[in-house]
Design a protein around this motif. Structure first.
Motif, PDB file in Angstrom:
ATOM      1  N   UNK A  12      40.902  22.276  56.366  1.00  8.51           N
ATOM      2  CA  UNK A  12      40.817  21.565  57.641  1.00  8.51           C
ATOM      3  C   UNK A  12      39.369  21.327  58.055  1.00  8.51           C
ATOM      4  N   UNK A  13      38.441  22.134  57.493  1.00  8.67           N
ATOM      5  CA  UNK A  13      37.010  22.082  57.837  1.00  8.67           C
ATOM      6  C   UNK A  13      36.775  22.416  59.324  1.00  8.67           C
ATOM      7  N   UNK A  14      37.755  23.098  59.923  1.00 11.77           N
ATOM      8  CA  UNK A  14      37.644  23.539  61.321  1.00 11.77           C
ATOM      9  C   UNK A  14      36.948  24.894  61.341  1.00 11.77           C
ATOM     10  N   UNK A  15      35.953  25.028  62.208  1.00  9.52           N
ATOM     11  CA  UNK A  15      35.173  26.264  62.259  1.00  9.52           C
ATOM     12  C   UNK A  15      35.343  27.036  63.564  1.00  9.52           C
ATOM     13  N   UNK A  16      35.920  26.401  64.586  1.00  8.31           N
ATOM     14  CA  UNK A  16      36.060  27.069  65.882  1.00  8.31           C
ATOM     15  C   UNK A  16      37.317  26.569  66.580  1.00  8.31           C
ATOM     16  N   UNK A  17      37.715  27.261  67.627  1.00  6.54           N
ATOM     17  CA  UNK A  17      38.877  26.835  68.391  1.00  6.54           C
ATOM     18  C   UNK A  17      38.652  25.465  69.009  1.00  6.54           C
ATOM     19  N   UNK A  18      37.451  25.215  69.494  1.00  8.68           N
ATOM     20  CA  UNK A  18      37.150  23.911  70.093  1.00  8.68           C
ATOM     21  C   UNK A  18      37.265  22.793  69.064  1.00  8.68           C
ATOM     22  N   UNK A  19      36.842  23.064  67.821  1.00  6.30           N
ATOM     23  CA  UNK A  19      37.027  22.088  66.746  1.00  6.30           C
ATOM     24  C   UNK A  19      38.512  21.767  66.567  1.00  6.30           C
ATOM     25  N   UNK A  20      39.326  22.815  66.576  1.00  2.00           N
ATOM     26  CA  UNK A  20      40.758  22.633  66.382  1.00  2.00           C
ATOM     27  C   UNK A  20      41.379  21.835  67.525  1.00  2.00           C
ATOM     28  N   UNK A  21      41.000  22.157  68.749  1.00  2.33           N
ATOM     29  CA  UNK A  21      41.568  21.460  69.905  1.00  2.33           C
ATOM     30  C   UNK A  21      41.165  19.987  69.918  1.00  2.33           C
ATOM     31  N   UNK A  22      39.933  19.700  69.504  1.00  2.00           N
ATOM     32  CA  UNK A  22      39.504  18.300  69.415  1.00  2.00           C
ATOM     33  C   UNK A  22      40.304  17.552  68.352  1.00  2.00           C
ATOM     34  N   UNK A  23      40.520  18.219  67.209  1.00  4.79           N
ATOM     35  CA  UNK A  23      41.295  17.601  66.136  1.00  4.79           C
ATOM     36  C   UNK A  23      42.737  17.364  66.578  1.00  4.79           C
TER      37      UNK A  23
END
Length: 337
Positions: free
Chosen positions: A148-159
């Motif tokens: 997913x290349x997600x590194x933080x919760x904020x990254x995940x929420x934006x995605x």
């Protein structure tokens, strides 16, 4: 007429005495256990029912605590795995057992504080079980696949905001703590995800590592090996404070969702009607066992934290958690179909 009246009265009296004696038989059978009280308890081995198969967190916890109680009380504590129906079979067995202190259960949060709101035909009610003591809490961590290349919760929420209804979250089954945590995240963060239920933790973790699903709230003990191997990325701990095992991973509450908490816990419970003095004795012995540094360290390696407390404190926790999860279940229209 007088003679007839006397005979009739005698027969009525005899029937009344027979009825009373018959009604008292169950209580007379139970009288030795009641008379024995806490002073002579336990006089025989105690059965501790674990409502899941051997090898899981509840089983390991039951055996570790059971060994400690056995040593403290000088009597065997026999762990009995009664798996089936997501724990319902084993918990129901204890709910219907004799309330004499010789049958106990390791009861997860789901079976006492969640399932009653999810399953209208549950064979037992929370009131059928008596609280003894909280055994342990287990930390849950939100993890994603590295692809997913997600590194933080904020990254995940934006995605998730960019792809509403496209990201998936796994769970070991509908109504599980992992499922509820995912629903809570959607509610608190105002995002839309797709729930993918599995039949157990192992297949869910396998597909998460393989990239078939995006994320999962997993107990730390299950996720840690994959985190250490670099196969999963931890985004946040679902507890009120950071984990000692993953001190650099912030809580979800720290990252903009201040009320978020989804902790798994396990309680020691007995059949309702168990004498209060036996419950207090068991509670005190359990708390003493849980205070042992070696036991705390062993539970820590499993991502668990030893708890303890009184029956009254456990009852208050069950009431609070039941209300909280029942509210989420209603608001999110969660079912187990």
């Amino acid at each position: 007429m007088k003679l007839f009246s006397k005979i009739a009265v005698d027969r009525i009296a005899q029937r009344w005495l027979l009825a009373c004696a018959t009604a008292c038989i169950p209580w007379l059978a139970f009288a030795p256990a009641m008379a024995q009280g806490a002073a002579g308890y336990p006089a025989k081995p105690v059965r501790m029912v674990v409502p899941f198969a051997a090898g899981g967190p509840a089983d390991v916890l039951g055996r570790v605590v059971g060994e400690g109680i056995s040593r403290a009380m000088g009597q065997s504590v026999l762990v009995d795995n009664k798996a089936g129906a997501a724990g319902t079979i084993g918990v129901d067995m204890v709910a219907k057992a004799a309330p004499d202190g010789y049958t106990l259960a390791v009861v997860p949060v789901g079976n006492i504080a969640v399932n009653p709101a999810l399953m209208p035909n549950l064979p037992y009610k929370p009131a059928d079980l008596a609280p003894v003591a909280m055994l342990a809490t287990a930390e849950n961590v939100l993890v994603v696949n590295t692809s997913t290349h997600v590194k933080s919760l904020q990254d995940l929420l934006r995605l998730a905001a960019q792809k509403p209804g496209q990201l998936t979250f796994a769970s070991p089954g509908a109504g599980s703590q992992a499922h509820l945590a995912g629903e809570l995240l959607q509610q608190d963060a105002n995002i839309k995800l797709i729930h993918v239920p599995y039949k157990g933790v192992s297949p869910a973790m396998t597909d998460l590592v393989g990239g078939q699903v995006t994320m999962m709230f997993a107990q730390l003990s299950a996720a840690l090996p994959y985190i250490k191997a670099g196969k999963l990325v931890p985004l946040g701990v679902a507890s009120a404070r950071r984990s000692a095992v993953l001190p650099d991973v912030p809580t979800i509450a720290e990252q903009g969702l201040p009320k978020f908490e989804a902790v798994s816990w396990y309680a020691l419970m007995a059949p309702a009607g168990t004498p209060p003095d036996l419950l207090r004795k068991l509670s005190k012995q359990t708390e003493a066992v849980l205070a042992d540094p070696a036991l705390k360290e062993k539970l820590g390696t499993l991502g668990m934290e030893a708890a303890g407390g009184t029956p009254e404190q456990l009852a208050a926790t069950i009431q609070k958690e039941s209300a909280r999860w029942a509210g989420l279940i209603r608001q999110r229209h969660i079912t187990i179909d």
